[in-house]
Every structure is written in structure tokens, then in C-alpha cells.
Enzyme design. Structure first.
Site, short mmCIF file in Angstrom:
data_model
loop_
_atom_site.label_atom_id
_atom_site.label_comp_id
_atom_site.label_asym_id
_atom_site.label_seq_id
_atom_site.Cartn_x
_atom_site.Cartn_y
_atom_site.Cartn_z
N GLU A 138 0.84 -1.21 0.00
CA GLU A 138 0.00 0.00 0.00
C GLU A 138 0.87 1.25 0.00
O GLU A 138 2.07 1.16 0.29
CB GLU A 138 -0.91 -0.02 1.24
CG GLU A 138 -0.13 0.01 2.53
CD GLU A 138 -0.82 -0.71 3.69
OE1 GLU A 138 -1.58 -1.66 3.44
OE2 GLU A 138 -0.55 -0.33 4.83
N LYS A 140 2.80 4.59 1.03
CA LYS A 140 3.35 5.14 2.27
C LYS A 140 3.01 6.63 2.25
O LYS A 140 3.67 7.41 1.56
CB LYS A 140 4.86 4.91 2.34
CG LYS A 140 5.46 5.36 3.66
CD LYS A 140 6.89 4.87 3.77
CE LYS A 140 7.51 5.22 5.11
NZ LYS A 140 7.42 6.62 5.47
N ASP A 142 2.62 10.43 3.15
CA ASP A 142 3.58 11.35 3.75
C ASP A 142 2.85 12.46 4.50
O ASP A 142 2.60 13.52 3.97
CB ASP A 142 4.47 11.94 2.64
CG ASP A 142 5.75 12.52 3.19
OD1 ASP A 142 6.02 12.32 4.39
OD2 ASP A 142 6.48 13.16 2.42
N TYR A 251 -4.15 2.61 7.87
CA TYR A 251 -3.35 1.57 7.23
C TYR A 251 -3.12 0.35 8.10
O TYR A 251 -2.49 -0.59 7.69
CB TYR A 251 -2.01 2.12 6.73
CG TYR A 251 -1.15 2.77 7.79
CD1 TYR A 251 -0.53 1.99 8.75
CD2 TYR A 251 -0.96 4.14 7.80
CE1 TYR A 251 0.25 2.58 9.73
CE2 TYR A 251 -0.16 4.74 8.77
CZ TYR A 251 0.43 3.95 9.73
OH TYR A 251 1.21 4.52 10.70
N LYS A 349 11.15 2.89 -0.58
CA LYS A 349 11.22 4.34 -0.72
C LYS A 349 11.42 4.72 -2.19
O LYS A 349 12.29 4.16 -2.86
CB LYS A 349 12.38 4.90 0.11
CG LYS A 349 12.17 4.83 1.61
CD LYS A 349 11.11 5.77 2.10
CE LYS A 349 11.56 7.05 2.73
NZ LYS A 349 12.52 7.14 3.74
N CYS A 443 30.19 36.10 -27.09
CA CYS A 443 30.04 34.66 -27.30
C CYS A 443 31.33 33.95 -26.89
O CYS A 443 32.42 34.32 -27.34
CB CYS A 443 29.74 34.38 -28.77
SG CYS A 443 29.74 32.62 -29.14
N CYS A 446 32.97 32.60 -30.35
CA CYS A 446 33.45 33.40 -31.48
C CYS A 446 33.65 34.86 -31.09
O CYS A 446 33.95 35.69 -31.95
CB CYS A 446 32.49 33.28 -32.67
SG CYS A 446 30.90 34.08 -32.38
N CYS A 461 23.91 34.76 -29.66
CA CYS A 461 25.09 35.13 -30.43
C CYS A 461 24.58 35.40 -31.84
O CYS A 461 24.01 34.51 -32.47
CB CYS A 461 26.09 33.97 -30.44
SG CYS A 461 27.35 34.16 -31.72
N CYS A 466 29.05 31.49 -36.48
CA CYS A 466 29.69 31.07 -35.21
C CYS A 466 29.89 29.55 -35.25
O CYS A 466 28.95 28.79 -35.48
CB CYS A 466 28.80 31.45 -34.03
SG CYS A 466 29.30 30.71 -32.47
S1 IVH Z 1 2.98 0.64 8.62
C1 IVH Z 1 4.82 -0.70 12.91
N1 IVH Z 1 1.81 1.63 6.55
O1 IVH Z 1 5.34 5.73 7.80
C2 IVH Z 1 4.98 0.40 11.91
N2 IVH Z 1 3.13 3.11 7.87
O2 IVH Z 1 8.18 4.81 8.93
C3 IVH Z 1 4.16 0.10 10.72
N3 IVH Z 1 3.13 5.42 7.08
O3 IVH Z 1 5.16 7.45 10.46
C4 IVH Z 1 3.92 1.27 9.91
N4 IVH Z 1 1.81 5.10 5.35
O4 IVH Z 1 2.80 6.65 9.97
C5 IVH Z 1 2.61 1.89 7.60
N5 IVH Z 1 0.67 2.35 4.68
C6 IVH Z 1 1.47 2.62 5.72
C7 IVH Z 1 1.96 3.91 5.97
C8 IVH Z 1 2.80 4.12 7.06
C9 IVH Z 1 2.50 5.99 6.03
C10 IVH Z 1 4.01 6.13 8.02
C11 IVH Z 1 3.77 5.81 9.45
C12 IVH Z 1 5.09 6.10 10.09
C13 IVH Z 1 6.06 5.88 8.99
C14 IVH Z 1 6.85 4.61 9.22
#
Ligand code: IVH
Length: 708
Positions: A138, A140, A142, A251, A349, A443, A446, A461, A466
Site C-alpha cells: 500500500e 506510504k 507522507d 493503514y 522508498k 560569445c 566566437c 550570439c 559562429c
Molecule cells: S505501517 C509498525 N503503513 O510511515 C509500523 N506506515 O516509517 C508500521 N506510514 O510514520 C507502519 N503510510 O505513519 C505503515 N501504509 C502505511 C503507511 C505508514 C504511512 C508512516 C507511518 C510512520 C512511517 C513509518
């Protein structure tokens, strides 16, 4: 907190360590230095929101310390950055203990890392390496982490991650987030108490709108969606939190106990099933099979990660990677945790989009029409997986506006498109030794005085002869866009130019093959190949030749229009600007530039020479305009394809539609006549149905209509 000299020194030490240079031999000192550097970078990142290192670079530094501490555990100090997960505690909120610690995640950066992870998990679980192990993958997100506790179906507590063990109690703020249900039917599963984990974020478009509104009101702008979300969670007034339009993606279902306090979570079987259940209870969960996926093995998981890496820019939310989790809850429990992260999950990442480096020099390139482009030469740095040491600075204004100086530390970025871009100079790292950049007046090739047309950013130029311009014109002439001479790339052109064999584009057609054959790296075969490519190009459509003359403003389309309107290229010698304007879609700028070019006797002579050497100067079939299709089942109709087609590619379908008289369009609008739906049609179908004016047909119906 850190003075500029110190900052500069820390920055340079970090870069040196990342490059494997000057590593201290005394382990004690090494660990102390790494701790100091990591703390500094954490301050830049979390407190100042101005990181000096890319995420990957920070992670690498962190790993250096981790490895050192692993080898010699006596080096671990309580304040080592490895001994805690990032903290957001500052005393304004009540601290509450999490039911289970909120940990971090280990990192991976590519498919190989994931395969290593898969192997280590299997080793830990005593699973045969060849057996597939299923994963849930899934995004991650931010933003800011949140832990939600429900008791007897009621939301009783929300907390930030804090230091991982203690969080900040922010229940009142969480209650105003619309996607957090205040009541959820957990009793359905026999759960009395549950803790959910999720990430609070803001949609990118909402963030942009919020900043636009703030700009209008003269308020300071938010730096990025992430900080707006984490800051939003910790505001004093819930009413104000509500204005930030936060969303909470859940999540994980971390803990679930029944009325006897017994763990009841594992009954769900898999993480996927748990998230499905949360979806059914009304939580905002990544969408099954779109945003998250159950993958049968690690290769499938890696492919899904890659797919998301490619499409991340199009997604409504900021994500910095994907999370790959062992799907079986029983296996998760067996794998367990380190003090830092679960052993059953890993972050994949995405390549960092920003990095910092040093501006060493500026080189000036001259283009085929004389435009000068300043190019920054930097210390090599890895950005989004590629080593960068050259970045365009566009023009003089760009350098002025950013106040770039030689020796500056600069922040660079590769966002959206692939071209790296200088975001800014890190002026607080300056020590006074930086030197302003003097833009050249003449230039560099030239020595002709440069000119800047009024209202234009580009400096040029003006010397048509040139040598750099001539070289660039030849490179363009043989390129794919123009004469498309296979096998004669930039390198050969540069080499032949240097030997004096190419002094203008006409020389391409009278190369001294016998001499070329004597060059190192060439042989009879390669020379024959080159000659054959050039012979083929002699017969090119006329538009390619016209385009390949590098006449200012004469692009591909205008070249095609001209080729379709003459009997011979040299007809244009007698055309007035007025004559050009009789062609639909040719404007005054093209007219003026082409007329001027043909007024130069040297240019006309060159074309005659080319003709003498065999280059085609008359329109071929490919230059004739295509007649519009006036007959066919779809004449006068606009058409759009959506969903995945089973019997032909999207391109084939569009060609068939065009041959049947239809005009292909790219979006659903009031003007759309026909929508052809393949499998899994998305929002386009809904939109078309809502309009009520669009004829919707299946792929089979479409094929029947075009063939009938
Ligand atoms: S699982 C036991 N799933 O990423 C820890 N974390 O480095 C398991 N985050 O700040 C974390 N999306 O809040 C998990 N789908 C996702 C996530 C997620 C974002 C964040 C999490 C934490 C950081 C982990």
C-alpha cells in the site's frame, strides 16, 4: 541553534562520509560524529523544514551509525538517533502511552532490496526460499501518524505518534476530521477495544487552493502538504483544525481485544482482510486493488511498487514510497519486531526528489540559432537514482533571481518531469568565499557581442557563422527530428567537425569515406553502414529537409505546410512574406524568418549544392496532405476510448476510428458523441452517462460498426 560555519562544516562532513571519504578510525569518535551529524540533519528536517540532505542520503548516514552500533553495541548512547523514533512531543498536549509502541519502518529502494527482505523474512519464519510468501502492498502516505482508540464502538482517544511510546492526546482535533468515524460497529466482530493506525494528510489540490487563498489574504504560505497536515493535527483550536480539510487514511488495525481482554485480531487471517473490514465499517482505507494490493509473492509486490513509483505524480496525495507487509497476521506475529521497526514490513522508498550539492562552475552552451544557455557544473550527486553533475540554469534572469554564486551549496530537485532543476542557493551556508556569476557579454566561442531581443529572456550570439552554431545545426540536421540519419549521432558529428570534414550541413552529403575508414573505431563495415544511412536520407520527404535547415521558428508542422505547398524547395526563393501568409496556419514570424533565410544567397547556393549531391528537394508522397475521410460510419463524430481494450491496442482503435471518419478526443465533454468502453471503465463512463448525450458502446459493438 547552529551557526553558519558549523552548518557548512556539518554539511561537508556528511557529504564526505557519504562518499566514503575521511572516515575516522577510532570507532568511538566515529559514532560520536555520526550522532552529531544526524542530530543536525534532523533539526534541519523536522524543525526548520529545510533539509540539507536528500532522504536517501540521510538514511545512508543513519545506516552507517546503525551498522557501527550493531558491530559494537557498547557504542550505543541513550541519545543516539537510532534509539528513538522521531518525536513530536513539545509539552503543549497531554502525553498518553500507546497501547503498543508506534515504530518506524526499515527501508528498501529497489526490487533487489525487496527480494533480500523476502529472503530474510522466510529465513526467520523457517519458510523454504522457493515457497511464495504473500504480501500486502500500500502507499506510504507522507503526513502525520495518528493512533485511534475505539471502545464499545466509540472513538475515545486519538494521539499523534509522539516519541513512539508516548503520544500527544489530540482527540478533540481528530473529531473534526470527517473521515474519522466517531462511532464504528466493531462489536460486529466481537471487538470491545481496538487501536487503529493511520496517516493524516491533505490532498495536493486542497493544499494548493488553501495556499492560493492565503496568498490573497496576505497570509504566509504553508511549506508543503506534509507540514500543513502535521501542524494541523496539533493546533490549539479544533475549529481551526476543521479549516485544514485533513483526511485520515487508516493503514492498520493494530490491536483488537474482546470483552475478556483477549487478542481477537488474528482471527481476521490477513492484513488485507482487516483493511477490507475497516473499509466496510466506514473508515478511509487505501482502495483495494487500486491503491493497495494483495500480492502472491515478492515479485508481484515489487512490480506494484514500481507501478506506483511511475504514477506517483498523478496521485492526489503526497506519498514517499510504498509499504510492503507480510499479509498473514499469524506470520506477522511470529516475525515480531526490532526496537526500531517490525520485521514483517518494509518501506519501499521512492527515489529522492531533492538533493544538495555545490555549484562549481557555469558553462555556456550555444544552440543552433545562437541562444546562449548557462549550464551549472556541480559536484556529482545522486538524484532520483541518477548521478547529476550538470543542470541547466535557463538564462541570465534565472541566475539573477536566485542570486546563484560560484561555490554556493544549492538545493536541486527532480519533480514531475525528469529534468533536474535548481530550487535555490542555501544562503545560510555561505562563508563569504562565494563569487557572483558574471554573465558573459561576448560569445564564448566566437567572441561576437551577445544580443538580447527586447522582451525576451534569451541572449543570443548573432553570428550565423559562429562555429558552435554551425556544429549545433549539423547535429540537429542529422537528428531523428530532422533528416533522421541512422547511425550518425552527435559524437560522429563532433568528431568529423573537429577534423574539418563538416563545415556546414551540405558537407554531410560529401563525407570523405576513405579517410573515415582509417579512423580508429571505424572499419569498412561501419563506413558502409553510414554511407547507406546517408543514401537513404537523400530520398527523405521534403519537410524533413526544410525542418533540418534550422530556420528560426520553422518547426515540424510549419515545415510540413511549406512542403505541401511548393513544387520544389527553391520555389521559396521567390516568395514574399505575403506569399507565405496565404498558407493557412503560417504566421508572420515564420514568414519573416523563412523569407530572410532564402534571401541569403549563401543559403540558396547550399541548397543547390545539396540537390547536386542527390538530396531530394521536391515533395514526396509523404509531403502531400492527407485527405480528410469523408465517408464512413463515424463521419463528423467525436470518439473516446476508456477502460482496457481486449482485442486491440488503444492506438489501433484510434486509427480504426479515424479511418471510419471519427475525430479522436481525450476527455468527456458536452461535445463528445461516442464513448467506447473496455474492461474496468472508470470515471469517464460515469461522467458520460451523467451527460446523457453520449452514445456508449462496447468494444465488440465498435468493431462491428467499423467493419460493417
Ligand atoms: S505501517 C509498525 N503503513 O510511515 C509500523 N506506515 O516509517 C508500521 N506510514 O510514520 C507502519 N503510510 O505513519 C505503515 N501504509 C502505511 C503507511 C505508514 C504511512 C508512516 C507511518 C510512520 C512511517 C513509518
Amino acid at each position: 541553534m547552529y551557526d553558519p560555519d558549523q552548518q557548512k562544516a556539518f554539511f561537508e562532513r556528511s557529504k564526505a562520509l557519504l562518499n566514503g571519504q575521511d572516515i575516522l578510525t577510532d570507532e568511538d569518535e566515529r559514532a560520536a560524529e555520526l550522532r552529531q551529524l544526524l542530530k543536525f540533519h534532523e533539526h534541519r528536517y523536522y524543525v526548520m523544514n529545510e533539509p540539507l540532505l536528500g532522504d536517501t542520503e540521510y538514511d545512508q548516514l543513519f545506516k552507517q551509525l546503525e551498522r557501527l552500533e550493531e558491530q559494537s553495541p557498547e557504542l550505543i548512547t541513550p541519545d543516539s538517533p537510532t534509539q528513538r523514533v522521531g518525536s513530536d512531543l513539545d509539552g503543549d498536549f497531554v502525553s498518553v502511552p500507546h497501547l503498543v509502541p508506534m515504530l518506524s519502518l526499515g527501508n528498501s529502494y529497489n526490487a533487489e532490496d525487496l527480494i533480500e527482505f523476502d529472503k530474510s523474512v522466510k529465513r526467520m519464519l523457517n519458510i523454504d526460499e522457493d515457497q511464495p510468501l504473500a504480501y500486502a502492498v500500500e502507499p506510504k502516505y507522507d503526513g502525520g501518524s495518528i493512533a485511534l482508540v475505539y471502545e464499545d464502538d466509540l472513538l475515545v482517544r486519538a494521539a499523534t505518534r509522539g516519541n513512539g511510546t508516548l503520544g500527544e492526546e489530540i482527540t478533540a482535533n481528530a473529531r473534526v476530521i470527517r473521515s474519522v468515524p466517531l462511532v464504528a460497529d466493531f462489536s460486529r466482530f466481537g471487538f470491545r477495544k481496538v487501536e487503529l493506525r493511520g496517516e493524516v494528510i491533505i490532498r495536493k489540490d486542497k493544499f494548493a487552493a488553501m495556499n492560493a487563498a492565503r496568498a490573497k489574504q496576505g497570509l504566509s504560505l504553508f511549506a508543503n502538504p506534509r507540514n500543513t497536515a502535521t501542524g494541523g493535527l496539533r493546533m490549539k483550536s479544533p475549529a481551526e483544525v476543521a479549516t485544514r480539510e485533513l483526511e485520515a487514511f487508516i493503514y492498520s488495525l493494530g490491536i483488537a481485544t474482546d470483552e475478556n481482554g483477549k487478542d481477537a485480531l488474528i482471527d481476521f487471517g490477513t492484513h488485507t482482510a482487516a483493511l477490507d473490514a475497516l473499509t466496510a465499517l466506514g473508515f478511509k482505507v487505501p482502495k483495494a486493488n487500486i491503491e493497495r494490493k494483495h500480492c502472491n509473492d515478492i515479485n508481484e509486490a515489487a512490480a506494484f511498487c514500481r507501478q506506483w513509483e511511475d504514477q506517483r505524480e498523478k496521485y492526489h496525495y503526497e506519498i514517499d514510497g510504498m509499504v510492503v507487509k507480510v499479509d498473514s497476521l499469524a506470520l506477522q506475529e511470529r516475525a515480531g519486531y526490532t526496537s526500531h521497526h517490525p520485521r514483517w514490513a518494509i518501506a519501499y522508498k521512492f527515489a529522492a526528489k531533492q538533493a544538495t550539492t555545490t555549484l562549481l562552475d557555469v558553462e555556456y552552451q550555444v544552440g543552433k540559432i545562437g541562444t546562449i544557455t548557462p549550464v551549472a557544473k556541480t559536484e556529482p550527486v545522486n538524484l532520483a537514482g541518477v548521478s547529476i553533475s550538470s543542470i541547466s540554469l535557463h538564462n541570465e534572469d534565472f541566475i539573477r533571481e536566485k542570486d546563484l554564486r560560484f561555490g554556493d551549496k544549492i538545493l536541486i530537485e527532480r519533480a514531475g518531469d525528469v529534468i533536474p532543476y535548481v530550487v535555490k542557493a542555501l544562503d545560510d551556508l555561505r562563508d563569504g568565499s562565494e563569487v557572483p556569476i558574471e554573465y558573459p557579454k561576448a560569445c564564448p566561442f566566437c567572441d561576437t557581442a551577445l544580443v538580447r531581443a527586447e522582451g525576451e529572456a534569451a541572449v543570443r550570439c548573432p553570428n550565423y557563422e559562429c562555429p558552435q552554431q554551425v556544429l549545433q545545426r549539423i547535429i540537429f540536421h542529422v537528428s531523428k527530428a530532422a533528416m533522421d540519419i541512422d547511425g550518425m549521432g552527435k559524437r560522429y558529428v563532433e568528431q568529423f567537425f573537429e577534423y574539418g570534414w563538416l563545415n556546414s550541413i551540405v558537407d554531410v552529403y560529401r563525407l570523405p569515406y576513405a579517410e573515415i575508414e582509417q579512423l580508429e573505431g571505424f572499419g569498412t563495415k561501419s563506413v558502409e553502414k553510414l554511407r547507406a544511412s546517408i543514401d537513404t536520407a537523400l530520398e527523405n520527404p521534403l519537410w524533413r529537409l526544410l525542418h533540418g535547415l534550422s530556420i528560426h521558428h520553422l518547426g515540424k508542422k510549419a515545415s510540413q505546410l511549406l512542403a505541401a505547398n511548393v513544387q520544389h524547395a527553391l520555389d521559396l526563393e521567390n516568395w514574399t512574406e505575403e506569399d507565405f501568409l496565404h498558407i493557412k496556419d503560417i504566421g508572420p514570424t515564420v514568414a519573416k524568418n523563412v523569407a530572410e533565410w532564402f534571401a541569403n544567397p549563401g543559403n540558396v547556393r547550399m541548397l543547390r549544392e545539396m540537390e547536386f549531391l542527390g538530396v531530394n528537394l521536391t515533395p514526396t508522397d509523404a509531403d502531400k496532405p492527407k485527405a480528410a475521410v469523408t465517408e464512413g460510419p463515424f463521419v463528423g463524430k467525436s470518439i473516446l476510448f476508456t477502460g482496457s481494450l481486449q482485442q486491440m491496442s488503444r492506438k489501433e482503435a484510434q486509427e480504426k476510428a479515424a479511418a471510419a471518419g471519427a475525430r479522436n478526443v481525450s476527455a468527456v465533454s458536452g461535445k463528445l458523441n461516442i464513448l467506447v468502453v473496455g474492461e474496468k471503465p472508470g470515471s469517464k463512463l460515469k461522467k458520460a452517462e451523467a451527460l446523457g448525450t453520449v452514445e456508449v458502446m462496447t468494444e465488440a459493438e465498435f468493431l462491428e460498426r467499423v467493419s460493417g
